[in-house]
Design an enzyme around this catalytic site. Structure first.
Site, PDB file in Angstrom:
ATOM      1  N   ASP A  67      35.428 -31.771 -78.526  1.00 58.80           N
ATOM      2  CA  ASP A  67      35.253 -32.108 -77.108  1.00 58.80           C
ATOM      3  C   ASP A  67      36.461 -31.637 -76.296  1.00 58.80           C
ATOM      4  O   ASP A  67      37.442 -31.157 -76.853  1.00 58.80           O
ATOM      5  CB  ASP A  67      35.025 -33.618 -76.930  1.00 58.80           C
ATOM      6  CG  ASP A  67      36.092 -34.474 -77.594  1.00 58.80           C
ATOM      7  OD1 ASP A  67      37.110 -33.933 -78.067  1.00 58.80           O
ATOM      8  OD2 ASP A  67      35.908 -35.703 -77.642  1.00 58.80           O
ATOM      9  N   HIS A 138      32.408 -44.551 -78.611  1.00 53.77           N
ATOM     10  CA  HIS A 138      32.072 -43.140 -78.403  1.00 53.77           C
ATOM     11  C   HIS A 138      32.521 -42.303 -79.594  1.00 53.77           C
ATOM     12  O   HIS A 138      33.453 -42.658 -80.313  1.00 53.77           O
ATOM     13  CB  HIS A 138      32.598 -42.615 -77.057  1.00 53.77           C
ATOM     14  CG  HIS A 138      34.042 -42.239 -77.011  1.00 53.77           C
ATOM     15  ND1 HIS A 138      34.654 -41.753 -75.885  1.00 53.77           N
ATOM     16  CD2 HIS A 138      35.029 -42.277 -77.963  1.00 53.77           C
ATOM     17  CE1 HIS A 138      35.917 -41.500 -76.149  1.00 53.77           C
ATOM     18  NE2 HIS A 138      36.173 -41.804 -77.394  1.00 53.77           N
ATOM     19  N   GLU A 143      29.330 -40.796 -74.820  1.00 52.60           N
ATOM     20  CA  GLU A 143      29.653 -42.116 -74.291  1.00 52.60           C
ATOM     21  C   GLU A 143      28.454 -43.064 -74.456  1.00 52.60           C
ATOM     22  O   GLU A 143      27.340 -42.620 -74.735  1.00 52.60           O
ATOM     23  CB  GLU A 143      30.008 -41.977 -72.803  1.00 52.60           C
ATOM     24  CG  GLU A 143      31.189 -41.041 -72.532  1.00 52.60           C
ATOM     25  CD  GLU A 143      32.523 -41.596 -73.016  1.00 52.60           C
ATOM     26  OE1 GLU A 143      32.745 -42.807 -72.912  1.00 52.60           O
ATOM     27  OE2 GLU A 143      33.338 -40.813 -73.536  1.00 52.60           O
TER      28      GLU A 143
END
Ligand code: PGA
Length: 245
Positions: A67, A138, A143
């Site tokens: 990410d 998460h 999320e």
């Protein structure tokens, strides 16, 4: 589900590194997806030490970043790309061509998602993913209430993530959007490792492992993965039971 428990952070890290190294030896050339964050840092150090002893070849693998914060680039301290370069890719000597990380500064973020997804697909999907569990459950920037069918996606970050995330930016506020490999791609991995350590992770570990899976707790969506390994430490494990399991 396997649960491996280290007595402390060093043993937790050694256990995690041993697990990842065994996979690498058996699956050279495959794609790994590693989390940034504090939890896996000791695992990366232990892997690098193993490589120095000739026990594993980290450069035999491909790596996709899990990410990235939107709106910052590699140059910004706290970016996932810089954390991973400084703590793992750099010291491990991974060739640049073996790594694909999200560009948080991409002008077209949807296209960046598609490009990363294609890069993953071209390597046969993710073989092993090593994930930290956030305080809100998460995984990556998936999320609470994420769509679990997305492969890569742009997200609005949860307020818990924004609050916890200040630790990566010297206490300053952090970006409000993120870009991430999605739950669908992570669940397709042959092996999933969920890592959580420290007393503060006891409650979310319980929600992840024991309670009914729900999109409100994305880490719990991994419960039914048939090659799931949990790596934790005694502090988190004790706190999990203290949390009323
Ligand atoms: P941490 O972060 O490893 O720094 O606890 C985990 C996460 O929020 O994903």
């Amino acid at each position: 589900m396997n649960i491996l428990i280290g007595q402390d952070f060093d043993e937790f890290s050694a256990v995690g590194a041993g697990r990842v190294a065994a996979f690498i030896r058996e699956n050279p050339g495959k794609l790994l997806c590693f989390a940034a964050g504090d939890t896996p840092l000791g695992i990366y150090q232990a892997l690098i030490a193993m490589q120095a002893r000739g026990e594993v070849d980290l450069n035999s693998m491909y790596y996709v970043g899990l990410d990235e914060w939107v709106g910052i680039g590699y140059e910004t301290k706290g970016s996932c790309a810089q954390v991973m370069q400084d703590t793992f890719y750099g010291p491990a000597g991974i060739e640049a061509g073996r790594i694909r990380v999200f560009n948080g500064l991409a002008s077209d973020l949807e296209k960046e998602c598609e490009d990363v997804n294609r890069w993953i697909a071209a390597r046969g999907g993710i073989a092993l993913t090593l994930l930290g569990i956030g305080m809100n459950g998460h995984i990556g920037f998936n999320e609470p209430f994420v769509d679990p069918e997305r492969e890569t996606l742009l997200v609005d970050l949860d307020e818990v993530t924004a609050e916890v995330g200040t630790k990566y930016f010297d206490g300053s506020s952090c970006p409000i959007k993120g870009i991430t490999v999605g739950v669908k791609r992570l669940k397709e991995a042959d092996q999933v490792i969920l890592a959580a350590c420290g007393e503060k992770k006891g409650g979310i570990l319980k929600q992840t492992l024991v309670e009914t899976p729900t999109i409100a707790v994305p880490s719990s969506l991994m419960q039914d993965h048939d090659q799931l390994t949990i790596i934790t430490d005694t502090d988190a494990f004790r706190a999990m039971w203290g949390a009323g399991v």
